[in-house]
Design an enzyme around this catalytic site. Structure first.
Site, short mmCIF file in Angstrom:
data_model
loop_
_atom_site.label_atom_id
_atom_site.label_comp_id
_atom_site.label_asym_id
_atom_site.label_seq_id
_atom_site.Cartn_x
_atom_site.Cartn_y
_atom_site.Cartn_z
N SER A 19 -95.28 -11.54 -16.60
CA SER A 19 -95.42 -9.96 -16.10
C SER A 19 -94.19 -9.30 -16.39
O SER A 19 -94.31 -7.92 -16.72
CB SER A 19 -95.76 -10.46 -14.67
OG SER A 19 -97.01 -10.89 -14.34
N ARG A 23 -93.34 -5.79 -18.62
CA ARG A 23 -92.49 -4.65 -18.03
C ARG A 23 -91.20 -4.27 -18.64
O ARG A 23 -91.07 -2.81 -18.96
CB ARG A 23 -92.54 -4.67 -16.59
CG ARG A 23 -94.03 -4.81 -15.84
CD ARG A 23 -93.90 -5.40 -14.83
NE ARG A 23 -95.04 -5.08 -13.87
CZ ARG A 23 -96.36 -5.99 -14.15
NH1 ARG A 23 -96.58 -6.89 -14.96
NH2 ARG A 23 -97.48 -5.79 -13.30
N GLN A 164 -101.72 -5.06 -12.00
CA GLN A 164 -102.12 -4.29 -13.14
C GLN A 164 -102.69 -2.69 -12.92
O GLN A 164 -102.23 -1.97 -13.35
CB GLN A 164 -102.86 -4.87 -14.00
CG GLN A 164 -102.44 -6.25 -14.76
CD GLN A 164 -103.40 -6.91 -15.37
OE1 GLN A 164 -104.56 -6.66 -15.49
NE2 GLN A 164 -103.04 -8.16 -15.99
N ASP A 314 -102.78 -16.41 -10.31
CA ASP A 314 -102.92 -17.19 -11.49
C ASP A 314 -102.69 -18.62 -11.46
O ASP A 314 -102.98 -19.50 -12.44
CB ASP A 314 -101.83 -16.60 -12.42
CG ASP A 314 -102.11 -15.23 -12.79
OD1 ASP A 314 -103.12 -14.79 -12.92
OD2 ASP A 314 -101.28 -14.35 -13.35
N LYS A 341 -110.97 -12.89 -15.01
CA LYS A 341 -109.77 -13.10 -15.53
C LYS A 341 -110.01 -13.46 -16.94
O LYS A 341 -111.10 -12.98 -17.60
CB LYS A 341 -109.02 -14.25 -15.06
CG LYS A 341 -108.51 -14.06 -13.47
CD LYS A 341 -107.35 -12.91 -13.42
CE LYS A 341 -106.95 -12.51 -12.10
NZ LYS A 341 -106.09 -11.55 -12.22
N ARG A 345 -112.95 -17.77 -14.22
CA ARG A 345 -112.26 -18.96 -13.92
C ARG A 345 -112.86 -19.84 -12.78
O ARG A 345 -112.68 -20.83 -12.50
CB ARG A 345 -110.76 -18.72 -13.64
CG ARG A 345 -110.10 -18.49 -14.62
CD ARG A 345 -108.45 -18.46 -14.39
NE ARG A 345 -107.84 -18.00 -15.62
CZ ARG A 345 -106.76 -17.47 -15.58
NH1 ARG A 345 -106.08 -16.80 -14.57
NH2 ARG A 345 -106.06 -17.01 -16.81
N ARG A 392 -104.86 -20.80 -19.06
CA ARG A 392 -104.36 -21.37 -17.82
C ARG A 392 -105.54 -22.64 -17.46
O ARG A 392 -105.29 -23.71 -16.99
CB ARG A 392 -104.22 -20.70 -16.56
CG ARG A 392 -103.25 -19.41 -16.82
CD ARG A 392 -102.89 -18.86 -15.53
NE ARG A 392 -101.95 -17.77 -15.89
CZ ARG A 392 -100.81 -17.57 -16.30
NH1 ARG A 392 -100.13 -18.51 -16.59
NH2 ARG A 392 -100.19 -16.38 -16.59
#
Ligand code: S3P
Length: 433
Positions: A19, A23, A164, A314, A341, A345, A392
């Site tokens: 993340s 950025r 987001q 997450d 996601k 998930r 993940r």
């Protein structure tokens, strides 16, 4: 291959936080001048953001540990020559949408891989359109066509806690005229706010209410300059849970972000009885950072409250595996966001746990996991698991392999983990003796 009979020892570092890396690239690309980013994430998602920024005329040179960015500044971004390919990355698409929508003169098409093409974008396009954005998104999903416009500030009360969406609106708000307010139902990760404040932007964040003063599309922000990215807690979580579930483990994960909006998983694991010790607390890139030592532990079931979910969103796949190995039944609530996601998930977790012989019950936004009282009691059968393009889920399945007698064949593993931790297998292998 299962490493069930071996020991886990030693220490590891994880890739730069995904993340924060997105950025850092975006802020380095918005500001005019040169920036040097150290420890950027190594996954394909970060490369997608870099590739998109290059199309606007930003020069990015990614080295082993140091990335150089040279930008003309947001106001001088040029129109991209072809479709912006966001790959598997929702963060790339949603944050860029906010920026492009606020840039009069830019027109761009944003697209992604089959997983991203299924993800909802109306949560960003609708509030942006309320500010005056011109976006074509026929069924609210990619590909999207954006034509930048002068935007007006607006008040957005978000129905879901999404960093987001919040970030896209704050970025659009920064280049809009007037004031933009974003109110979240629960606090989501706050990296954008930390970086905006670090750049001297007028942003007032009080709990879940964020107010930014728009400066118009021609605003020139300073270059980000030298910026260090801390390790990714979402990657660290896999190594930590692997150690906690393993029958003979004592490892340390070094230097990852302990931002309170990200480390809900540590609080939950500790509540379940995990033997975790935090040390070497410091500050990197405006983020609290620390090491965590994790040892073999006996876990008990826990209940997860919806208010905790954004801080561990997450980590739910790997926390579900921890619950599967715990003593007792765990109840996880407030999981609706898991459905949208990189895969559904919630369904993927239930499928994986059932392959491991674990009883689960689920509804639209909840999951109940009947713990087996130790990873050793997870099923030993050789079964095949397809994580799709979900990194993940692939790493959760790999941790099951490492800590239990199970022998899952994980199809498409390498392609899946490329998104966030291409080196995952090698990093885990060096801990196994
Ligand atoms: C992210 C926010 C979260 C998270 C994602 C990264 C970010 O998504 O799941 O992996 O960098 O802002 P949502 O904003 O959809 O909750």
């Amino acid at each position: 291959m299962s490493h069930y009979r071996t020991r886990m020892r030693g220490h590891l570092t994880v890739p730069g936080d995904k993340s924060i890396s997105h950025r850092a690239l975006l802020f380095a690309g918005i500001g005019a001048g040169s920036s040097t980013l150290v420890g950027l994430g190594t996954g394909a998602d970060i490369r997608s953001t870099a590739a998109c920024l290059r199309q606007f005329g930003v020069t990015i040179t990614i080295g082993d540990d140091v990335t150089q960015v040279e930008s003309p500044g947001f106001a001088l971004w040029r129109a991209p020559a072809s479709t912006l390919d966001c790959g598997n990355s929702g963060t790339t698409m949603r944050l860029l949408l906010g920026l492009i929508a606020a840039h009069p003169g830019l027109t761009a098409e944003l697209d992604g891989d089959p997983s991203l093409r299924k993800r909802p974008m109306a949560r960003v396009t609708q509030p942006l359109m309320a500010m005056g954005a011109l976006i074509q998104a026929p069924d609210g999903r990619p590909p999207l066509m954006v034509t930048g416009q002068p935007l007006c500030g607006a008040v957005h009360v978000l129905p879901v806690a999404s960093a987001q969406v919040k970030s896209a609106l704050l970025l659009a708000g920064l280049f809009a005229d007037g004031e933009t307010v974003v109110v979240e139902p629960l606090p989501s990760r706050d990296h954008t706010e930390r970086m905006l404040l670090g750049l001297g932007v007028r942003l007032d964040s009080r709990g879940t209410r964020h107010t930014i003063q728009g400066r118009g599309p021609r605003t020139v922000l300073p270059a980000l300059g030298s910026f260090a990215v801390p390790g990714d807690p979402s990657s660290a979580a896999f190594a930590i849970v692997a150690a906690v579930l393993h029958h003979d483990a004592d490892i340390t994960v070094r230097g990852f972000s302990h931002n309170p909006t990200r480390v809900g998983f540590l609080r939950v694991l500790q509540r379940m009885g995990a033997r975790l010790e935090t040390s070497a607390e410091t500050d990197v890139g405006g983020e609290p950072v620390a090491d965590v030592r994790a040892r073999t532990s006996t876990l008990t079931a826990t209940d997860l409250d919806p208010s905790e979910v954004p801080s561990l969103i997450d980590e739910l796949p790997i926390l579900s595996l921890a619950a599967a190995a715990a003593e007792g039944t765990s109840h996880f609530h407030g999981l609706a966001e898991l459905r949208v996601k990189e895969s559904d998930r919630l369904a993927a977790i239930a499928r994986l746990l059932s392959l491991l012989g674990v009883e689960t019950h689920s509804g639209a936004d909840w999951l109940e996991i009947v713990g087996r009282g130790g990873a050793a009691h997870l099923a030993a059968a050789t079964v095949s698991f397809l994580p799709g393009l979900d990194h993940r889920m692939a790493m959760t399945a790999a941790v099951a392999n490492l800590t239990s007698p199970s022998a899952l064949e994980i199809s498409g593993f390498v392609e899946a983990v490329a998104s966030s931790w291409p080196n995952f297998s090698a990093a885990m292998a060096q801990l196994v003796q």
